[in-house]
Design a protein around this motif. Structure first.
Motif, PDB file in Angstrom:
ATOM      1  N   VAL A   1      -1.343  14.843 -11.116  1.00  0.00           N
ATOM      2  CA  VAL A   1       0.353  14.571 -10.799  1.00  0.00           C
ATOM      3  C   VAL A   1       0.362  13.209 -10.233  1.00  0.00           C
ATOM      4  N   SER A   2      -0.606  12.942  -9.447  1.00  0.00           N
ATOM      5  CA  SER A   2       0.118  11.231  -8.692  1.00  0.00           C
ATOM      6  C   SER A   2      -0.141  10.621  -9.883  1.00  0.00           C
TER       7      SER A   2
ATOM      8  N   ASP B   1       4.126  10.122  -0.436  1.00  0.00           N
ATOM      9  CA  ASP B   1       3.120  11.386  -1.709  1.00  0.00           C
ATOM     10  C   ASP B   1       3.395  11.720  -3.225  1.00  0.00           C
ATOM     11  N   LEU B   2       2.608  11.115  -3.807  1.00  0.00           N
ATOM     12  CA  LEU B   2       2.955  10.472  -4.909  1.00  0.00           C
ATOM     13  C   LEU B   2       3.048  11.620  -6.045  1.00  0.00           C
TER      14      LEU B   2
ATOM     15  N   ILE C   1       0.381  -1.460  -0.194  1.00  0.00           N
ATOM     16  CA  ILE C   1      -0.027   0.092  -0.071  1.00  0.00           C
ATOM     17  C   ILE C   1       1.202   0.961  -0.463  1.00  0.00           C
ATOM     18  N   ILE C   2       0.347   2.353  -0.772  1.00  0.00           N
ATOM     19  CA  ILE C   2       1.055   3.635  -1.090  1.00  0.00           C
ATOM     20  C   ILE C   2      -0.457   4.389  -0.384  1.00  0.00           C
ATOM     21  N   ASP C   3      -0.014   5.341   0.613  1.00  0.00           N
ATOM     22  CA  ASP C   3      -1.077   5.997   1.581  1.00  0.00           C
ATOM     23  C   ASP C   3      -0.254   7.534   2.145  1.00  0.00           C
TER      24      ASP C   3
ATOM     25  N   LYS D   1       8.207  13.211  -7.987  1.00  0.00           N
ATOM     26  CA  LYS D   1       8.032  11.943  -8.581  1.00  0.00           C
ATOM     27  C   LYS D   1       9.344  11.654  -8.773  1.00  0.00           C
ATOM     28  N   SER D   2      10.340  12.280  -7.961  1.00  0.00           N
ATOM     29  CA  SER D   2      11.383  10.805  -6.778  1.00  0.00           C
ATOM     30  C   SER D   2      10.840   9.789  -6.314  1.00  0.00           C
ATOM     31  N   LYS D   3      10.307  10.302  -5.278  1.00  0.00           N
ATOM     32  CA  LYS D   3      10.190   8.906  -3.825  1.00  0.00           C
ATOM     33  C   LYS D   3       9.133   7.969  -4.717  1.00  0.00           C
ATOM     34  N   VAL D   4       8.586   8.240  -5.851  1.00  0.00           N
ATOM     35  CA  VAL D   4       7.499   7.159  -6.768  1.00  0.00           C
ATOM     36  C   VAL D   4       8.842   6.325  -7.191  1.00  0.00           C
TER      37      VAL D   4
END
Ligand code: WQD
Length: 341
Positions: A104-105, A59-60, A30-32, A63-66
């Motif tokens: 954006v997400s 936080d989707l 899960i991503i939340d 971009k770098s985290k995703v």
């Protein structure tokens, strides 16, 4: 065990879908961002399935985290994408928040999923894209009308982004699910709808009134051109809805999809008026509900209910639970939730 990402997986429909995915043997991550959900839902999901999903608070929009997430989880077989802000009224007050968060997400997830060997994507869409349809019940090829809210517009734009991407990337397989009105809760009463603040939606307002949190329900208008004058909607049990996501994911995983972008309406095919929902609540709870007739709510359409024949025949899915089942589960969830408060 096939691993699936569920974005927004601690939310109302997301958490119910995680349970059904685990029931079907998928490993779930899960991503939340916890902006409209609670971390305790991880424990709640585990208490139902005895399997604790993997979880990352991301936080989707970043971009770098995703990208880092997808590099870590390069063994994903698919994504079920719920993460979005979804309050119609709030979207009118804060349009940029909705366009940024919801679009954006989506774009960041779509960019990353194409790096995977298998890019299977289930998109959480909404019947709100139809506006007030000219013909009822509503089929998937009903015209898309100008959105009545930024929220609804983000769902329409999201579907257009997916259509443009699927045109040039045949490896990307997408199913867009247009929900009608999701209500109810898991039979265990361990997960359910958890509105923050005053509920905007009908059913949580009903159960909060019945439990004594709200003075009375305001029925927004009884002068519509319907049998009892109140608006009609297609109320679908959230567990039926969750199961449809598992069926859709398996469809693309098994290569049963006919094209690489498919769209299905998810409803019961039956319309219920506001007063019929109130009566259903009174029937299943055995208690009278306090309500008054108020003026119409801005932006409400008179009636919407799904033509479910495409989902029934092509997806091989149909809603099994009734309005009474949904109201009974919603009431059990509300009572359970307030037991300890
Ligand atoms: C249902 C009916 C109200 C509250 C919205 C979004 C949709 C989806 C579901 C996100 C209407 C009446 C309501 C109350 C009332 N959300 N009502 N008194 O507006 O059909 O759909 O939520 O995906 O996209 O548009 O749902 O539950 O708000 O309203 O009389 O206190 O209940 O007028 O007729 P809606 P709702």
């Amino acid at each position: 065990m096939a691993k699936v990402l569920v974005t927004g997986g601690l939310g109302f429909i997301g958490s119910h879908t995680v349970v059904e995915l685990q029931n079907e043997g998928f490993e779930v991550v899960i991503i939340d961002d916890l902006s409209n959900s609670s971390i305790e839902f991880l424990d709640r999901i585990e208490s139902i399935t005895s399997i604790r999903p993997l979880f990352e608070q991301i936080d989707l929009r970043i971009k770098s985290k995703v990208k880092t997430f997808f590099q870590t989880h390069s063994d994903l077989v698919g994504v079920v994408h719920f993460a979005a802000s979804k309050a119609v009224g709030e979207s009118v007050e804060q349009p940029l928040l909705y366009y940024e968060n919801n679009l954006v997400s989506l774009i960041n997830v779509l960019e990353s999923i194409q790096e995977l060997d298998q890019s299977n994507f289930i998109f959480s869409s909404s019947c709100t894209v139809y506006g007030q349809a000219d013909i009822l019940p509503i089929t998937e090829d009903a015209p898309i009308k100008k959105a009545e809210s930024p929220y609804g517009n983000t769902k329409q734009i999201g579907e257009e982004i997916l259509a443009d991407l699927c045109k040039i990337n045949k490896d990307l397989k997408v199913i867009s699910l247009r929900y009608f009105n999701p209500i109810g809760a898991h039979e265990s009463a361990k997960i359910g709808e958890l509105p923050i603040g005053i509920p905007q939606n009908l059913v949580p307002y009903i159960t909060q009134t019945a439990i004594g949190m709200r003075e009375e329900l305001s029925v927004f208008g009884d002068d519509y051109p319907t049998e009892d004058g109140t608006c009609i909607r297609d109320y679908i049990h959230v567990v039926d809805l969750a199961k449809a996501h598992v069926v859709a994911l398996k469809r693309v995983l098994n290569g049963q999809n006919i094209s690489n972008l498919e769209t299905f309406n998810l409803g019961t095919g039956k319309g219920s008026s506001v007063l019929e929902v109130v009566k259903a609540f009174e029937r299943v709870s055995g208690q009278k509900l306090k309500y008054r007739i108020a003026s119409r709510r801005e932006g409400d359409i008179t009636a919407a209910y799904a033509d479910t024949s495409k989902a029934n025949s092509e997806l091989g899915w149909e809603a099994e639970l009734t309005l009474d089942d949904a109201m009974r589960s919603a009431w059990k969830w509300e009572q359970e939730l307030r037991k300890n408060s």
